[in-house]
Design a protein around this motif. Sequence first.
Motif, PDB file in Angstrom:
ATOM      1  N   TRP A   1     -84.598  25.539  85.197  1.00  0.00           N
ATOM      2  CA  TRP A   1     -84.516  26.442  86.355  1.00  0.00           C
ATOM      3  C   TRP A   1     -83.451  27.512  86.108  1.00  0.00           C
ATOM      4  N   PHE A   2     -82.328  27.073  85.557  1.00  0.00           N
ATOM      5  CA  PHE A   2     -81.202  27.977  85.318  1.00  0.00           C
ATOM      6  C   PHE A   2     -81.578  29.065  84.302  1.00  0.00           C
ATOM      7  N   VAL A   3     -82.264  28.665  83.226  1.00  0.00           N
ATOM      8  CA  VAL A   3     -82.651  29.623  82.187  1.00  0.00           C
ATOM      9  C   VAL A   3     -83.641  30.631  82.761  1.00  0.00           C
TER      10      VAL A   3
ATOM     11  N   PRO B   1     -86.931  22.822  94.052  1.00  0.00           N
ATOM     12  CA  PRO B   1     -86.369  24.162  94.298  1.00  0.00           C
ATOM     13  C   PRO B   1     -85.035  24.139  95.038  1.00  0.00           C
ATOM     14  N   LYS B   2     -84.946  23.354  96.110  1.00  0.00           N
ATOM     15  CA  LYS B   2     -83.692  23.361  96.876  1.00  0.00           C
ATOM     16  C   LYS B   2     -82.558  22.717  96.064  1.00  0.00           C
ATOM     17  N   ALA B   3     -82.891  21.590  95.420  1.00  0.00           N
ATOM     18  CA  ALA B   3     -81.856  20.914  94.619  1.00  0.00           C
ATOM     19  C   ALA B   3     -81.310  21.860  93.541  1.00  0.00           C
ATOM     20  N   CYS B   4     -82.217  22.609  92.893  1.00  0.00           N
ATOM     21  CA  CYS B   4     -81.776  23.490  91.809  1.00  0.00           C
ATOM     22  C   CYS B   4     -81.083  24.728  92.356  1.00  0.00           C
ATOM     23  N   ASN B   5     -81.600  25.288  93.436  1.00  0.00           N
ATOM     24  CA  ASN B   5     -80.968  26.499  93.975  1.00  0.00           C
ATOM     25  C   ASN B   5     -79.553  26.234  94.455  1.00  0.00           C
TER      26      ASN B   5
END
Length: 439
Positions: A194-196, A403-407
């Motif tokens: 997700w970060f990349v 999505p929420k966990a990563c954001n």
Amino acid sequence: MKSLWILFVLINVQKLLKTGHCTETQDQILSITPKTEEQVDILKNLTSQYETALWQPAAPQYIQEESEVHLFVPATNLETVKNLLQGHAITHAVLLANTNELIEMQTMNDSTDPRSSTNFYERYHSLEDIYYWINRTTQENLARVKTILIGSSSEKRPLYVLKLSLNDRADKKAMWIDCGIHAREWISPAFCLWFVQHSLAFYDVNQDITDILDNMDIYILPVLNPDGYSYTWTHYTNRMWRKNRSASMNSDCIGVDLNRNFDANWCTEGSSPNPCTEIYCGAFPESEPETHAVAEFLRSHKDTIQLYVSIHSYSQMLLFPYSYTLEEAENHNELLEIAKEATEKIRRYYRSNYRYGSGAKTIYLAPGGSDDWAYNLGIKYSFTFELQDRGHYGFLLPPSHIPKACNEALTGVKTIALKVIEKTQTPTSPPTAATPFWK
Ligand code: 0X9
Ligand code: ZN
């Protein structure tokens, strides 16, 4: 007529088993709170006597009075374990009764052809898919992404680091992020991907990631423990695996806890010399090829890497050194201030609460960890994130929560990186006012 009736009953029993409404046929996660020292001891014995997997805390020696224990119990042992708890009046409840469905949900739609997917980053991926993604991401961004092979695992799988570098500025500093040190923490590699994707898609669009990449290169290791991760994808019963998969010289038990294998007060209280435990420290510091590869890379880049970040799950925490001692790190107040700011932002934007503090004071004494080791190497900004959730789904966090966990973790990481840049560098990017309003 009678045989028709029997057939009807049989079909429905089978349906019941498949849909899982009959909970005893599925593995469960129990939430157990011991209230006395005696109950703590019973619980410790129970976890070593019966085939179970501790989710929280990571090992029986961390179990304490009045603190919640999350225990994975296979269906075959459920009755015995529940009877034992009841027999000793130990408070317990079923946290998750549908583990089979949740595991299925996490592995569903994993395609061997990642090109076919539209919501690739909102799903969990097998190791093969992640290797494919690393290759494709590098090929599609030749000017901005490089793949560096830093070593291989004990089962000889490659350890790839992605280097994101958006300009050729001389003397550029860098940050490091690793994911997947613990095999069962699937949200962690999902975060690295997700970060990349965020960095590449939003450079020159989002001010924060632009400022970060203008001032720092980013090294990302998406799966630090590929053997363990791959093992958790092979069969339901292996889904709870934590360590790597290396064999031990004098035991049949497999695996070293890679976050106990770094040379930071190695193998003292909070880890174990017993290969059969979940927190086995290994034969000697950096005995494992995975830890050695990471340590070698960080040693050879220690003059440029200013920030170290390691991603774990679960329990929503932001930790910093030390974890191997209760003593405070030399820049404790600075780290505390940064962690406070990052977690406040997460709370403001996402309404998620992250506890923060030094590892030893916030969770438990745990020596041999990567964050403490990187800190002692000289990387004075060193953090460990424990991502979602706080014990509802635990390691079986459904893909819809990715999505929420990563954001929220992304917000945390970006806040920390900007703070580190502000403290250590003179930014080179244009001031915010010069940015067009649509960006
Ligand atoms: O115990 C760990 O290794 C981490 N928690 S987890 O539940 N993901 O296993 C915490 C790591 C904190 N840092 C160090 N122990 N150095
Ligand atoms: Zn972990």
